[in-house]
Design a protein around this motif. Structure first.
Motif, PDB file in Angstrom:
ATOM      1  N   GLU A   1      34.850  89.888 108.734  1.00 55.81           N
ATOM      2  CA  GLU A   1      34.744  90.944 108.461  1.00 55.81           C
ATOM      3  C   GLU A   1      34.253  90.783 106.693  1.00 55.81           C
ATOM      4  N   GLY A   2      33.948  89.399 106.125  1.00 53.83           N
ATOM      5  CA  GLY A   2      33.604  89.610 104.665  1.00 53.83           C
ATOM      6  C   GLY A   2      34.773  88.750 103.552  1.00 53.83           C
ATOM      7  N   ASN A   3      35.823  88.790 104.343  1.00 52.52           N
ATOM      8  CA  ASN A   3      37.267  88.616 103.496  1.00 52.52           C
ATOM      9  C   ASN A   3      37.667  87.208 103.212  1.00 52.52           C
ATOM     10  N   ALA A   4      36.921  87.762 102.099  1.00 54.28           N
ATOM     11  CA  ALA A   4      36.426  85.239 101.061  1.00 54.28           C
ATOM     12  C   ALA A   4      38.356  85.315 100.580  1.00 54.28           C
ATOM     13  N   GLU A   5      38.885  85.818 100.552  1.00 56.18           N
ATOM     14  CA  GLU A   5      40.380  85.312 100.122  1.00 56.18           C
ATOM     15  C   GLU A   5      41.241  85.519 101.522  1.00 56.18           C
ATOM     16  N   ALA A   6      41.588  87.006 102.164  1.00 55.97           N
ATOM     17  CA  ALA A   6      41.943  86.335 103.341  1.00 55.97           C
ATOM     18  C   ALA A   6      41.666  84.771 103.762  1.00 55.97           C
ATOM     19  N   GLU A   7      40.215  85.381 104.223  1.00 57.43           N
ATOM     20  CA  GLU A   7      40.079  84.257 104.621  1.00 57.43           C
ATOM     21  C   GLU A   7      40.542  82.943 104.670  1.00 57.43           C
ATOM     22  N   SER A   8      40.406  82.182 102.927  1.00 59.26           N
ATOM     23  CA  SER A   8      40.760  81.302 102.452  1.00 59.26           C
ATOM     24  C   SER A   8      42.302  80.932 102.158  1.00 59.26           C
ATOM     25  N   SER A   9      42.893  82.102 102.528  1.00 59.08           N
ATOM     26  CA  SER A   9      44.410  82.007 102.375  1.00 59.08           C
ATOM     27  C   SER A   9      44.515  81.601 104.624  1.00 59.08           C
ATOM     28  N   ALA A  10      44.660  81.987 104.800  1.00 57.24           N
ATOM     29  CA  ALA A  10      44.529  81.750 106.206  1.00 57.24           C
ATOM     30  C   ALA A  10      43.930  80.198 107.041  1.00 57.24           C
ATOM     31  N   GLY A  11      42.634  80.362 106.189  1.00 57.84           N
ATOM     32  CA  GLY A  11      42.382  78.786 106.700  1.00 57.84           C
ATOM     33  C   GLY A  11      43.273  77.756 106.038  1.00 57.84           C
TER      34      GLY A  11
END
Length: 471
Positions: free
Chosen positions: A450-460
């Motif tokens: 979805e291109g949500n970099a902040e949420a992606e980083s947090s989940a990672g």
């Protein structure tokens, strides 16, 4: 020798001329309760007294799935001696009626369970009959009525170790984890070698994402498992491997368990291969769903070679569905399709009630077939938009075994570009079990799509932290 009344381990009377016959029956009961690998001891009972109703009907039940024609001869022997109370006791008659109906070709599962309930109402200490009822409810996908039955007989069996492990399983299947843990621990405290109690407590710890604790508990007790049946031995090790896998352990631990405690079981003279295949396939499918099958391809091919043998087909639905996946995955698509068509043919010969229930088994098999072939759009279409694997337990799988298909559905949503739906499904799963790194990795992937970099980083970061904290 003249027949006299002798008592089996529950204290119930049996009419037989032989103490050795009673000893064989009691040994069989012990093997059933302990998931032992010497259940065939029951075949000795009719050798000592070929007129014993109980010995013959229990032998028939033991053979009913593996050698039906031979089982029929034992049913006939039991029936011929059932003519009067002088030749059989009320307990023997009750077991005979429940078992003959249970192994009949076109039984109604609800009626079979009702008959076992009546039997246990009269003879509550007969835990072997309780185990038959447990298996019946398992394949019906209905833990609730079985819990009621266990609670019915519990007052008469409080000091019997095996009753507590038996009680634990429907509790954990109903999500009552604290009670399931307490029951498992009580069974374990009475009998340290109760492998079913070990298994149930591992279920609880695994569900609660206490992976390291589960592994330590199980590996400390594993020395008592070699006396277990092929299923119980490899299934307990399957749970250990799954804890390593879910906890983000190095893949070498999973490899070690597969090679030394699952596949190696097949080298034993008294191994039952289909029982091993079920757990081997269950583990390899988990790896495939996690895109982690690299390094295991040769193992899967070696396994699939054995699974082209139709002697391993149509033993139980869960195993058949896993075989469909394995054969399709290694390119044996025609054999996988042949197995699916065979399942459909068997479905067509069932009564209407059973057909309606088992149609889901066909649907699951077809979806798994397409998943294995990489036809993700088709597989997702077969799963449907509201899929929940719990509704498919009628194939004969526990919550833990069936959940792999929920994971497969999540992956299919992502692989077909439906990141928004996948994200919501994954979030709901994380609410229930927030300590599984794999789920956080899937959530990370959905945010990335979805291109949500902040949420992606947090989940990672959450996934990385979990992967480093268990092992």
């Amino acid at each position: 020798m003249e027949k006299t009344l002798r008592c089996v381990r529950w204290g119930y009377e049996v009419n037989t001329s032989s103490d050795d016959c009673i000893d064989a029956i009691n040994s069989y009961f012990q093997q059933v309760l302990s998931y032992g690998r010497k259940r065939k001891v029951i075949l000795e009972a009719p050798l000592y007294d070929n007129d014993c109703v109980l010995g013959n009907i229990l032998a028939a039940h033991y053979l009913s799935s593996s050698d039906p024609s031979r089982a029929n001869s034992y049913v006939e022997a039991a029936a011929s001696n059932l003519v009067s109370l002088e030749q059989s006791t009320p307990y023997e008659q009750a077991v005979y009626e429940a078992v003959t109906y249970l192994i009949s070709e076109d039984r109604d599962d609800d009626l079979a369970f009702e008959m076992h309930t009546k039997l246990l109402n009269r003879f509550p200490k007969d835990l072997a009959s309780l185990k038959r009822a447990q298996l019946l409810c398992f394949y019906m996908g209905q833990p609730e009525p079985f819990l009621g039955l266990v609670q019915q007989v519990l007052p008469a069996n409080q000091e019997e170790s095996y009753i507590h492990g038996i009680l634990a399983f429907p509790l954990l299947e109903l999500g009552r984890m604290e009670e399931a843990a307490a029951a498992s621990k009580k069974g374990y405290e009475i009998n340290k070698e109760d492998s079913w109690a070990h298994h149930c407590l591992c279920h609880v710890l695994q569900h609660e994402c206490r992976f390291k604790e589960a592994v330590e508990f199980m590996e400390a007790l594993a020395g008592s498992w070699p006396s277990c049946s092929s299923f119980m031995y490899t299934h307990n090790w399957w749970h250990v491997a799954l804890c390593y896998l879910e906890g983000g352990s190095p893949m070498s631990k999973v490899e070690e368990i597969y090679d030394h405690h699952i596949w190696k079981e097949l080298e034993k003279d008294d191994a039952v291969p289909p029982e091993v295949y079920l757990n081997a396939l269950g583990l390899l499918l988990r790896l495939d769903v996690r895109d982690a099958l690299d390094g295991f391809e040769d193992r899967l091919k070696n396994l699939a070679v054995r699974l082209t043998n139709q002697a391993n087909w149509y033993l139980e639905w869960h195993l058949d569905i896993l075989i469909v996946w394995a054969l399709a995955k290694v390119g044996e698509t025609s054999r996988a399709h042949e197995l699916l068509e065979g399942l459909k043919s068997r479905l067509s010969r069932m009564n209407k009630k059973k057909q309606q229930v088992m149609q889901k088994g066909i649907q699951l098999g077809e979806a798994v077939f397409e998943f294995a072939r990489g036809n993700y759009e088709k597989a997702l279409e077969l799963f449907g938009s509201e899929f929940n694997a719990i509704g498919y337990k009628i194939v004969g799988a526990s919550d833990e075994q069936i959940d792999v298909f929920n994971e497969m559905w999540c992956q299919l949503l992502l692989k077909t570009g439906q990141s928004s739906t996948a994200k919501e499904v994954i979030r709901e799963r994380i609410k229930i079990r927030d300590g599984v790194p794999f789920m956080w990795r899937l959530l990370e992937k959905s945010y990335s799509m979805e291109g949500n970099a902040e949420a992606e980083s947090s989940a990672g970061e959450r996934a990385k932290k979990l992967e480093s904290c268990y092992f």
